[in-house]
Motif scaffolding. Structure first.
Motif, PDB file in Angstrom:
ATOM      1  N   ARG A 161       1.017  -0.988   0.008  1.00  0.00           N
ATOM      2  CA  ARG A 161      -0.171   0.105  -0.039  1.00  0.00           C
ATOM      3  C   ARG A 161       0.451   1.383   0.334  1.00  0.00           C
ATOM      4  NH1 ARG A 161      -3.753   0.532   5.057  1.00  0.00           N
ATOM      5  NH2 ARG A 161      -1.908   0.666   6.049  1.00  0.00           N
ATOM      6  N   LEU A 162       0.720   2.568  -0.656  1.00  0.00           N
ATOM      7  CA  LEU A 162       1.215   3.285  -1.041  1.00  0.00           C
ATOM      8  C   LEU A 162       0.424   4.814   0.137  1.00  0.00           C
ATOM      9  CD1 LEU A 162       3.632   4.722  -2.326  1.00  0.00           C
ATOM     10  CD2 LEU A 162       1.322   6.263  -3.600  1.00  0.00           C
ATOM     11  N   LEU A 163       1.308   4.500   1.054  1.00  0.00           N
ATOM     12  CA  LEU A 163       0.615   6.077   2.192  1.00  0.00           C
ATOM     13  C   LEU A 163       1.545   7.284   2.289  1.00  0.00           C
ATOM     14  CD1 LEU A 163       1.566   3.813   5.436  1.00  0.00           C
ATOM     15  CD2 LEU A 163      -0.455   3.683   4.080  1.00  0.00           C
ATOM     16  N   HIS A 164       0.497   8.193   2.009  1.00  0.00           N
ATOM     17  CA  HIS A 164       0.712   9.231   1.736  1.00  0.00           C
ATOM     18  C   HIS A 164       1.204  10.454   2.992  1.00  0.00           C
ATOM     19  CE1 HIS A 164       0.862  13.956   0.654  1.00  0.00           C
ATOM     20  NE2 HIS A 164      -0.262  13.744   1.845  1.00  0.00           N
ATOM     21  N   ILE A 165       2.557  10.485   3.204  1.00  0.00           N
ATOM     22  CA  ILE A 165       3.339  11.137   4.996  1.00  0.00           C
ATOM     23  C   ILE A 165       3.101  12.152   5.242  1.00  0.00           C
ATOM     24  CG2 ILE A 165       5.391  11.182   6.212  1.00  0.00           C
ATOM     25  CD1 ILE A 165       4.459   8.324   5.945  1.00  0.00           C
ATOM     26  N   GLY A 166       2.541  13.179   4.405  1.00  0.00           N
ATOM     27  CA  GLY A 166       2.885  14.596   3.924  1.00  0.00           C
ATOM     28  C   GLY A 166       3.128  15.352   3.138  1.00  0.00           C
ATOM     29  N   MET A 167       2.916  16.973   3.325  1.00  0.00           N
ATOM     30  CA  MET A 167       3.209  18.119   2.263  1.00  0.00           C
ATOM     31  C   MET A 167       4.149  18.573   3.765  1.00  0.00           C
ATOM     32  SD  MET A 167       2.254  17.472  -0.755  1.00  0.00           S
ATOM     33  CE  MET A 167       2.144  18.268  -1.375  1.00  0.00           C
ATOM     34  N   PHE A 168       4.683  19.024   2.414  1.00  0.00           N
ATOM     35  CA  PHE A 168       6.059  20.168   3.360  1.00  0.00           C
ATOM     36  C   PHE A 168       7.096  21.129   2.544  1.00  0.00           C
ATOM     37  CE2 PHE A 168       6.112  15.313   4.661  1.00  0.00           C
ATOM     38  CZ  PHE A 168       6.743  15.964   5.870  1.00  0.00           C
ATOM     39  N   TYR A 169       7.005  22.301   3.498  1.00  0.00           N
ATOM     40  CA  TYR A 169       7.209  23.669   2.725  1.00  0.00           C
ATOM     41  C   TYR A 169       9.189  23.587   2.285  1.00  0.00           C
ATOM     42  CZ  TYR A 169       3.494  25.900   4.579  1.00  0.00           C
ATOM     43  OH  TYR A 169       2.423  26.140   5.737  1.00  0.00           O
ATOM     44  N   THR A 170       9.990  22.942   2.799  1.00  0.00           N
ATOM     45  CA  THR A 170      11.479  22.241   1.915  1.00  0.00           C
ATOM     46  C   THR A 170      11.382  21.060   2.036  1.00  0.00           C
ATOM     47  OG1 THR A 170      12.083  22.560   4.321  1.00  0.00           O
ATOM     48  CG2 THR A 170      11.993  24.231   4.018  1.00  0.00           C
ATOM     49  N   LYS A 171      12.444  20.888   1.194  1.00  0.00           N
ATOM     50  CA  LYS A 171      13.485  19.417   0.875  1.00  0.00           C
ATOM     51  C   LYS A 171      13.917  18.702   2.352  1.00  0.00           C
ATOM     52  CE  LYS A 171      16.301  17.461  -2.742  1.00  0.00           C
ATOM     53  NZ  LYS A 171      17.443  17.265  -3.519  1.00  0.00           N
ATOM     54  N   LYS A 172      13.992  19.615   2.609  1.00  0.00           N
ATOM     55  CA  LYS A 172      14.899  19.048   4.304  1.00  0.00           C
ATOM     56  C   LYS A 172      13.966  18.589   4.871  1.00  0.00           C
ATOM     57  CE  LYS A 172      18.204  20.328   7.518  1.00  0.00           C
ATOM     58  NZ  LYS A 172      19.658  21.270   8.081  1.00  0.00           N
ATOM     59  N   GLN A 173      12.911  18.875   5.226  1.00  0.00           N
ATOM     60  CA  GLN A 173      11.974  18.715   5.841  1.00  0.00           C
ATOM     61  C   GLN A 173      11.588  17.423   5.274  1.00  0.00           C
ATOM     62  OE1 GLN A 173       9.448  22.173   5.306  1.00  0.00           O
ATOM     63  NE2 GLN A 173       9.902  23.072   7.623  1.00  0.00           N
ATOM     64  N   ALA A 174      11.396  17.953   4.442  1.00  0.00           N
ATOM     65  CA  ALA A 174      11.099  16.331   3.712  1.00  0.00           C
ATOM     66  C   ALA A 174      11.775  15.037   3.803  1.00  0.00           C
ATOM     67  CB  ALA A 174       9.782  16.313   1.874  1.00  0.00           C
ATOM     68  N   ILE A 175      12.508  14.966   3.962  1.00  0.00           N
ATOM     69  CA  ILE A 175      13.658  13.964   4.085  1.00  0.00           C
ATOM     70  C   ILE A 175      13.715  13.438   4.972  1.00  0.00           C
ATOM     71  CG2 ILE A 175      16.365  13.499   4.219  1.00  0.00           C
ATOM     72  CD1 ILE A 175      16.337  15.287   1.370  1.00  0.00           C
ATOM     73  N   ARG A 176      13.477  14.990   6.430  1.00  0.00           N
ATOM     74  CA  ARG A 176      13.246  14.047   7.458  1.00  0.00           C
ATOM     75  C   ARG A 176      12.358  13.671   8.068  1.00  0.00           C
ATOM     76  NH1 ARG A 176      13.021  18.830  10.363  1.00  0.00           N
ATOM     77  NH2 ARG A 176      15.177  19.324   9.966  1.00  0.00           N
ATOM     78  N   ALA A 177      10.962  13.935   6.840  1.00  0.00           N
ATOM     79  CA  ALA A 177       9.643  12.884   7.552  1.00  0.00           C
ATOM     80  C   ALA A 177       9.906  11.785   7.321  1.00  0.00           C
ATOM     81  CB  ALA A 177       8.577  13.855   6.893  1.00  0.00           C
ATOM     82  N   ARG A 178      10.481  11.575   5.592  1.00  0.00           N
ATOM     83  CA  ARG A 178      11.159  10.935   4.890  1.00  0.00           C
ATOM     84  C   ARG A 178      11.607   9.450   5.791  1.00  0.00           C
ATOM     85  NH1 ARG A 178       9.240   6.322   0.617  1.00  0.00           N
ATOM     86  NH2 ARG A 178      10.985   4.857   1.144  1.00  0.00           N
ATOM     87  N   ARG A 179      12.908   9.805   5.963  1.00  0.00           N
ATOM     88  CA  ARG A 179      13.785   8.937   7.271  1.00  0.00           C
ATOM     89  C   ARG A 179      12.796   8.145   8.405  1.00  0.00           C
ATOM     90  NH1 ARG A 179      19.247  12.097   6.208  1.00  0.00           N
ATOM     91  NH2 ARG A 179      19.613  10.845   4.100  1.00  0.00           N
ATOM     92  N   GLU A 180      12.058   9.260   9.047  1.00  0.00           N
ATOM     93  CA  GLU A 180      11.411   9.097  10.050  1.00  0.00           C
ATOM     94  C   GLU A 180      10.199   7.585   9.739  1.00  0.00           C
ATOM     95  OE1 GLU A 180       9.775  12.400  12.160  1.00  0.00           O
ATOM     96  OE2 GLU A 180      11.933  13.070  12.580  1.00  0.00           O
ATOM     97  N   SER A 181      10.046   8.163   8.515  1.00  0.00           N
ATOM     98  CA  SER A 181       8.694   6.960   8.477  1.00  0.00           C
ATOM     99  C   SER A 181       9.607   5.764   8.074  1.00  0.00           C
ATOM    100  CB  SER A 181       8.142   7.307   7.192  1.00  0.00           C
ATOM    101  OG  SER A 181       6.995   8.505   7.269  1.00  0.00           O
ATOM    102  N   GLU A 182      10.530   5.668   7.503  1.00  0.00           N
ATOM    103  CA  GLU A 182      11.082   4.327   6.969  1.00  0.00           C
ATOM    104  C   GLU A 182      12.214   3.373   9.000  1.00  0.00           C
ATOM    105  OE1 GLU A 182      14.827   5.458   5.159  1.00  0.00           O
ATOM    106  OE2 GLU A 182      13.991   6.226   3.136  1.00  0.00           O
ATOM    107  N   LYS A 183      12.007   4.591   9.451  1.00  0.00           N
ATOM    108  CA  LYS A 183      12.480   3.813  11.142  1.00  0.00           C
ATOM    109  C   LYS A 183      11.229   3.078  11.401  1.00  0.00           C
ATOM    110  CE  LYS A 183      16.107   6.744  12.264  1.00  0.00           C
ATOM    111  NZ  LYS A 183      16.691   7.974  12.894  1.00  0.00           N
ATOM    112  N   LEU A 184      10.102   3.775  11.412  1.00  0.00           N
ATOM    113  CA  LEU A 184       8.858   3.401  12.068  1.00  0.00           C
ATOM    114  C   LEU A 184       8.352   2.408  11.205  1.00  0.00           C
ATOM    115  CD1 LEU A 184       6.227   4.155  13.608  1.00  0.00           C
ATOM    116  CD2 LEU A 184       5.543   5.429  11.823  1.00  0.00           C
ATOM    117  N   TYR A 185       8.579   1.996   9.521  1.00  0.00           N
ATOM    118  CA  TYR A 185       7.590   1.355   9.489  1.00  0.00           C
ATOM    119  C   TYR A 185       9.179  -0.216   9.512  1.00  0.00           C
ATOM    120  CZ  TYR A 185       3.239   3.896   8.307  1.00  0.00           C
ATOM    121  OH  TYR A 185       2.512   4.597   8.731  1.00  0.00           O
TER     122      TYR A 185
END
Length: 191
Positions: A161-185
């Motif tokens: 399943r493809l999960l939408h994690i969120g929308m972010f203002y900066t690329k740096k914020q988006a990368i941080r969110a992606r890494r946190e999601s990888e750790k979680l899942y």
């Protein structure tokens, strides 16, 4: 310390070179081109008992294989065993010819997929540039195994399943969110 040797066999033997804790073996394809692959020195004797070939899987990667009792076997399965159902063997450095034990692991297919070469233009998996009128310009998504689905209509593949994690203002914020999601899942040992 480096040693060069040969293993006698029915067909042309593999040349090999021992370099510290690993051995580099050399072979020749049917078209005459050469290939090389790496194993730990502790595995060298067992590996040299077989004739190994470079196998191109659909143009994607050259895996090393041999035939044992009439069955084709990948070198990475020969060394660390075939993965259990629902897991695959991952080459951590993405090089299918590097078969050192510290480079091999059994993981879920989703982890193996995330360990592929990044091909999107942003240089990070699951990161997408959103060109809407709003200032929020980076979208983050992640693909996970779907625990609610069955493999009945998926041809034996594990449903995802493809999960939408969120929308972010900066690329740096988006990368941080992606890494946190990888750790979680996928757990702390991911990457």
């Amino acid at each position: 310390m480096s040693t060069i040797g040969y293993m006698k066999k029915r067909s042309k033997p593999h040349k090999y070179k021992i370099i510290d804790t690993y051995a580099r073996l050399y072979g020749t394809r049917r078209d005459g081109t050469r290939f090389k692959f790496t194993v730990d020195t502790q595995d060298l004797h067992g590996v040299l008992e077989h004739r190994w070939y470079s196998h191109n899987r659909g143009g994607r990667a050259n895996f090393i294989i041999t035939k044992i009792h009439g069955v084709w076997v990948y070198l990475h399965h020969f060394l660390i065993g075939k993965p259990t159902k629902g897991t695959v063997t991952d080459h951590i450095d993405r090089d299918p010819t590097n078969n050192r034990r510290n480079n091999l692991r059994h993981v879920q297919p989703s982890v193996n997929t995330c360990n592929r070469k990044i091909t999107n233009k942003h240089g990070f998996p699951g990161l997408y540039k959103y060109n809407g009128k709003k200032k929020i310009s980076w979208q983050v998504r992640i693909r996970i195994k779907d625990p609610t689905a069955t493999t009945k209509n998926t041809g034996g593949k594990i449903p995802t399943r493809l999960l939408h994690i969120g929308m972010f203002y900066t690329k740096k914020q988006a990368i941080r969110a992606r890494r946190e999601s990888e750790k979680l899942y996928f757990g702390e040992s991911f990457h």
